[in-house]
Design an enzyme around this catalytic site. Structure first.
Site, PDB file in Angstrom:
ATOM      1  N   HIS A 123      37.064  42.218  32.712  1.00  0.00           N
ATOM      2  CA  HIS A 123      37.882  42.489  33.901  1.00  0.00           C
ATOM      3  C   HIS A 123      39.359  42.605  33.500  1.00  0.00           C
ATOM      4  O   HIS A 123      40.057  43.560  33.873  1.00  0.00           O
ATOM      5  CB  HIS A 123      37.684  41.357  34.908  1.00  0.00           C
ATOM      6  CG  HIS A 123      38.547  41.445  36.128  1.00  0.00           C
ATOM      7  ND1 HIS A 123      38.069  41.842  37.357  1.00  0.00           N
ATOM      8  CD2 HIS A 123      39.867  41.185  36.328  1.00  0.00           C
ATOM      9  CE1 HIS A 123      39.046  41.821  38.244  1.00  0.00           C
ATOM     10  NE2 HIS A 123      40.148  41.422  37.634  1.00  0.00           N
ATOM     11  N   GLU A 124      39.838  41.629  32.729  1.00  0.00           N
ATOM     12  CA  GLU A 124      41.247  41.638  32.327  1.00  0.00           C
ATOM     13  C   GLU A 124      41.522  42.747  31.307  1.00  0.00           C
ATOM     14  O   GLU A 124      42.604  43.334  31.294  1.00  0.00           O
ATOM     15  CB  GLU A 124      41.648  40.277  31.758  1.00  0.00           C
ATOM     16  CG  GLU A 124      41.524  39.117  32.746  1.00  0.00           C
ATOM     17  CD  GLU A 124      42.372  39.305  33.987  1.00  0.00           C
ATOM     18  OE1 GLU A 124      43.442  39.949  33.903  1.00  0.00           O
ATOM     19  OE2 GLU A 124      41.969  38.825  35.070  1.00  0.00           O
TER      20      GLU A 124
ATOM     21  N   ASP B 123      43.211  45.316  40.559  1.00  0.00           N
ATOM     22  CA  ASP B 123      42.157  44.544  41.225  1.00  0.00           C
ATOM     23  C   ASP B 123      41.693  45.241  42.496  1.00  0.00           C
ATOM     24  O   ASP B 123      42.475  45.903  43.190  1.00  0.00           O
ATOM     25  CB  ASP B 123      42.667  43.144  41.579  1.00  0.00           C
ATOM     26  CG  ASP B 123      42.917  42.287  40.350  1.00  0.00           C
ATOM     27  OD1 ASP B 123      42.110  42.366  39.409  1.00  0.00           O
ATOM     28  OD2 ASP B 123      43.912  41.557  40.332  1.00  0.00           O
TER      29      ASP B 123
ATOM     30  N   HIS C 216      42.410  45.935  32.969  1.00  0.00           N
ATOM     31  CA  HIS C 216      43.833  45.926  33.349  1.00  0.00           C
ATOM     32  C   HIS C 216      44.691  46.335  32.162  1.00  0.00           C
ATOM     33  O   HIS C 216      45.558  47.201  32.264  1.00  0.00           O
ATOM     34  CB  HIS C 216      44.269  44.511  33.756  1.00  0.00           C
ATOM     35  CG  HIS C 216      43.861  44.071  35.119  1.00  0.00           C
ATOM     36  ND1 HIS C 216      44.144  44.791  36.260  1.00  0.00           N
ATOM     37  CD2 HIS C 216      43.217  42.947  35.536  1.00  0.00           C
ATOM     38  CE1 HIS C 216      43.677  44.141  37.316  1.00  0.00           C
ATOM     39  NE2 HIS C 216      43.104  43.021  36.901  1.00  0.00           N
TER      40      HIS C 216
END
Length: 847
Positions: free
Chosen positions: A101-102, A112, A105
């Site tokens: 998830h990170e 998000d 980014h």
């Protein structure tokens, strides 16, 4: 964590990406091991993932430092030790999945698909929906409160102002799901294996992904990246990651200084010596190994590596600085001589200062890039060799440009920026002031320098001149005149070190010129305490190279540790090849070039190109009791905290997320900082000597449009753009509305236009407000009105269409559901189970 993340990433990216090589940088103060190797180009400051204590005690939320535009690489991921040790999986889910998830980014610049500030919205379903992607993720909207050993779950109440749910309402996902998307919403759900794509993306939700990426799905952004374009799906499963354990050791650095004939012009040689002395006296950290090489048409070693322990080692190096300039320029000779100084080239640094072009530099470029050394380039004057820039970039070094204009103090700033990227922040030298002024005979340069309580150790004042020593006076905050400066008349500089920790407050100085000349003053200091992080400023541009008329973006981070500093006065000084200066006020207002409001990152567009070639960036930050505040709020894009799960219809809640109980902002004392942001190169700037350039810069995109309804009226607010991006005043606004968000986004010019005759635009960065009544919209069965704005400048150039705001035309239905209470037995006996559950039903009618 990394191994499981690699497999999860591979499946999520349709068998394209995985982690092949992973370097783990180990602190110098950890015990050594035979398996540890010396780093090459790896450093803490440039790491993809930083493992560091939480910004505030007890706040272990993972987050990615992300302040650039959609689709652009972010800065770094911040994990805390407890998270890496697996102690926070109950709150954030499996650490490998969260890493992916990170990573999305960091690597691909997506955002998000939740929004803590707007966790619910009015959907086309005419219900209040949780902000999520995709809407196939099911769960309950409830308030869950625990006190002592008793927990209460109740239905969410409506907020009468927003017509959405109350503040304490949360979305609790079902533990068992079938939906596969999306990783950027809640990757901790077992069934979630994919990113949202164009088919299942939820465009209605006020998610950060929709707001920042123009309602495109995360997979659309990822699949449009250079990474994706350069890969094809694999047929075989990926190999496991290969880990390298690298331990930081003493800094090894060689100054490679140009003393060719061109260095004799414009006092270059003396200015180089002033800056090098400043670096050796104040910037380089004790314990470092430093050597020196001179070069012209050939190179010579002037000092073997010496470990800096105190003044005696520094003085030996100072005696080795060049005194005469002559000959040609052979950059490769200088670099090769530096390599011969050190048997351990991996991770060593070369500070190369040159002012000349050298067509033979390419002959050593490949060897330099493969050597394991880091090349920092300080380019002096407009003709410095550009081929070395590539060496510097590819080895992880810094590239800083300094003009011949001594008033800008560029060379001293350049050397001041070369602190170790692996040193503890509390050990680094920080610039508090860097200023120059050209004065007439007997005129004064008077000003003040603020020393705040986070610094004061090893405080150093440096004054330089060109012709004659000035009269120098320095008073401490008590008004006491300090001791005399040490004068170095050969290098035309004077300096003073304050013993111990300098007194906190405002120091006052006066310099009187004894001839018509340029005087400069530089003030540096270190952290007062190893336990209190100092306030720091870091600056950068969004690109290293650019071509006209594309704009550049300036970024400056003002932080104390990992906490943002808000309300500071931050200015960028951008200097061209010829010494022309442009000054920009940077803003942290969440508009124009600034991605997030109040995140401690101050930004602005730069378009004032005056010529082709190098430009140099320098940033000043000032703050005080009337403005600057330390923000104790959570990061704006932190990982989602799992409030609990719905299991067999019943909520199994986690404890509440730890938040600070203090004020979210604390007032700061006065402070000042300066920082170099390196150099960038601009090309294709047309010659404007005899003709003015045409207006090619449109207004910036409005990114903070917000809409609320009040009766039959819609109220809009936004931050005004400028005639040229975020400078000046636009001519007019075009506001359009639609009942379909996709139509408004893709066919803005065809949507219904709102009458804005009475709307007179304000100057850029002002707050705009406008109210209108929507009237009749032709679409049938519409549930929402969607609004967007485009601005037009005096040259009829239009901005990009703004973010899309929305207003519901109905009062959304709240959930009907079960009210559950945990009830115990009383003295009179137990309440029958049949009476414990009450089914409540509410019906809301459209107005």
């Amino acid at each position: 964590m990394v191994t499981t993340a690699s497999t999860y990433l591979f499946e999520a990216t349709q068998k394209r990406f995985f982690f092949k090589n992973v370097s783990i940088l180990i602190p110098e103060n950890w015990e050594g091991s035979p398996e540890y190797k010396r780093p090459k180009h790896e450093s803490y400051e440039q790491a993809d993932v930083r493992v560091a204590a939480p910004a505030l005690p007890g706040r272990d939320e993972p987050y990615t430092r992300q302040f650039t535009e959609c689709g652009e690489k972010a800065e770094y991921i911040h994990f805390t030790p407890d998270f890496v040790l697996g102690k926070k999986q109950n709150e954030y889910g499996p650490s490998g999945r969260l890493f992916v998830h990170e990573w999305a980014h960091l690597r691909w610049g997506v955002f998000d698909e939740y929004n803590e500030e707007k966790p619910f919205y009015s959907g086309k379903s005419k219900k209040i929906e949780a902000t999520r992607c995709s809407t196939g993720i099911t769960g309950k909207n409830s308030v869950y409160k625990c006190q002592g050993g008793s927990c209460i779950t109740r239905s969410c109440k409506r907020n009468s102002t927003t017509n959405l749910y109350e503040k304490d309402c949360q979305f609790f996902p079902n533990k068992v799901q079938t939906e596969k998307a999306s990783i950027m919403f809640m990757q901790s759900i077992d069934s979630v294996l994919e990113f949202c794509n164009a088919e299942n993306h939820n465009q209605e939700a006020p998610s950060l992904q929709n707001i920042k990426c123009n309602y495109r799905s995360t997979w659309e952004i990822i699949s449009n990246s250079e990474d994706f374009k350069n890969t094809t799906p694999m047929t075989a499963p990926p190999p496991p990651p290969v880990f390298s354990l690298l331990r930081i050791s003493e800094r090894i650095l060689c100054l490679v200084l140009d003393k060719s004939g061109s260095m004799s012009s414009s006092t270059r040689l003396n200015r180089m010596n002033q800056a090098a002395k400043y670096f050796l006296l104040q910037t380089v950290e004790n314990g470092s190994w430093v050597g020196m090489v001179h070069f012209d048409s050939e190179a010579s070693v002037k000092s073997e590596l010496i470990q800096i322990k105190g003044d005696s080692e520094k003085n030996k190096l100072l005696e080795s600085l060049p005194t005469r300039a002559s000959g040609g320029t052979s950059i490769c000779s200088g670099i090769e001589a530096a390599f011969q100084l050190n048997a351990q080239i991996d991770g060593s640094e070369i500070v190369l200062l040159t002012d000349g072009e050298d067509s033979t530099t390419g002959s050593c470029a490949k060897a330099v890039k493969q050597s394991g050394a880091v090349i920092h380039l300080i380019a002096l004057g407009p003709s410095a060799e550009r081929a070395v820039i590539e060496m510097s970039t590819e080895t992880g070094g810094k590239h800083i440009y300094a003009s011949d204009n001594a008033e800008n103090n560029g060379l001293i700033d350049a050397f001041g920026a070369l602190t170790s990227e692996n040193a503890d922040p509390t050990q680094k030298s920080l610039q508090l002031e860097s200023k120059g002024l050209t004065l007439d005979n007997d005129t004064w340069m008077n000003d003040t320098v603020i020393i705040d309580s986070t610094v004061g150790k090893d405080t150093f004042f440096l004054v330089t001149w060109e012709k004659q020593p000035p009269s120098i006076s320095l008073w401490n905050p008590n008004g006491t005149l300090t001791e005399a400066f040490t004068q170095d008349t050969v290098s035309k500089m004077a300096y003073l070190s304050i013993p111990g920790t300098a007194q906190v407050g405002t120091w006052t100085y006066s310099l009187q010129a004894k001839a018509t000349e340029t005087l400069t003053i530089t003030v540096t200091s270190r952290a007062a305490s190893s336990s209190v992080p100092p306030i720091t400023v870091n600056a950068k541009m969004n690109k290293d190279t650019n071509s006209f008329p594309s704009p550049m973006i300036v970024y400056a981070q003002v932080l104390q540790g990992y906490l943002p500093i808000l309300g500071a006065s931050v200015t960028a000084i951008i200097e061209s090849n010829s010494g022309k200066i442009e000054v920009l006020e940077l803003l942290d207002n969440g508009a124009g070039a600034d991605t997030f409001k109040d995140d401690g990152v101050y930004s602005r567009y730069f378009t004032s190109y005056s010529e082709n070639g190098r430009y140099n960036l320098k940033v000043r930050a000032h703050g005080g009791t009337d403005s600057a505040r330390r923000s104790l709020q959570y990061p704006l894009n932190r990982a989602a905290y799992i409030p609990g799960w719905v299991v067999d219809g019943v909520i199994e809640g986690n404890s509440s997320r730890p938040e600070t109980t203090e004020d979210t902002q604390t007032i700061l004392e006065n402070f000042s900082r300066t920082a170099s942001g390196g150099a960038f190169v601009v090309s294709q700037v047309p010659d404007s000597t005899n003709v003015s350039l045409p207006d090619l810069f449109p207004p910036s995109q409005i990114t903070d449009l917000d809409a609320t309804s009040e009766g039959d009226q819609i109220n809009l607010t936004w931050t005004a753009p400028g005639d040229d991006f975020d400078v000046g005043t636009v001519r007019e606004y075009i506001i359009r509305i639609s009942g379909n968000i996709t139509d408004l986004r893709d066919n803005f010019d065809d949507a219904l236009q709102v009458n804005t005759t009475n709307l007179s635009p304000k100057e850029a960065n002002s707050k705009e407000t406008f109210a209108f009544k929507p009237g009749n919209i032709s679409e049938e069965n519409i549930t929402h009105i969607f609004i967007a704005i485009q601005s037009v400048d005096k040259s009829n150039l239009t901005s990009k269409v703004s973010n899309i705001a929305q207003v519901a035309l109905f009062i959304p239905q709240a959930d009907s559901g079960l009210l559950l209470r945990k009830l115990g037995c009383r003295v009179s006996g137990c309440i029958p189970k049949s009476l414990v559950h009450f089914e409540l039903s509410f019906v809301y009618y459209e107005r």
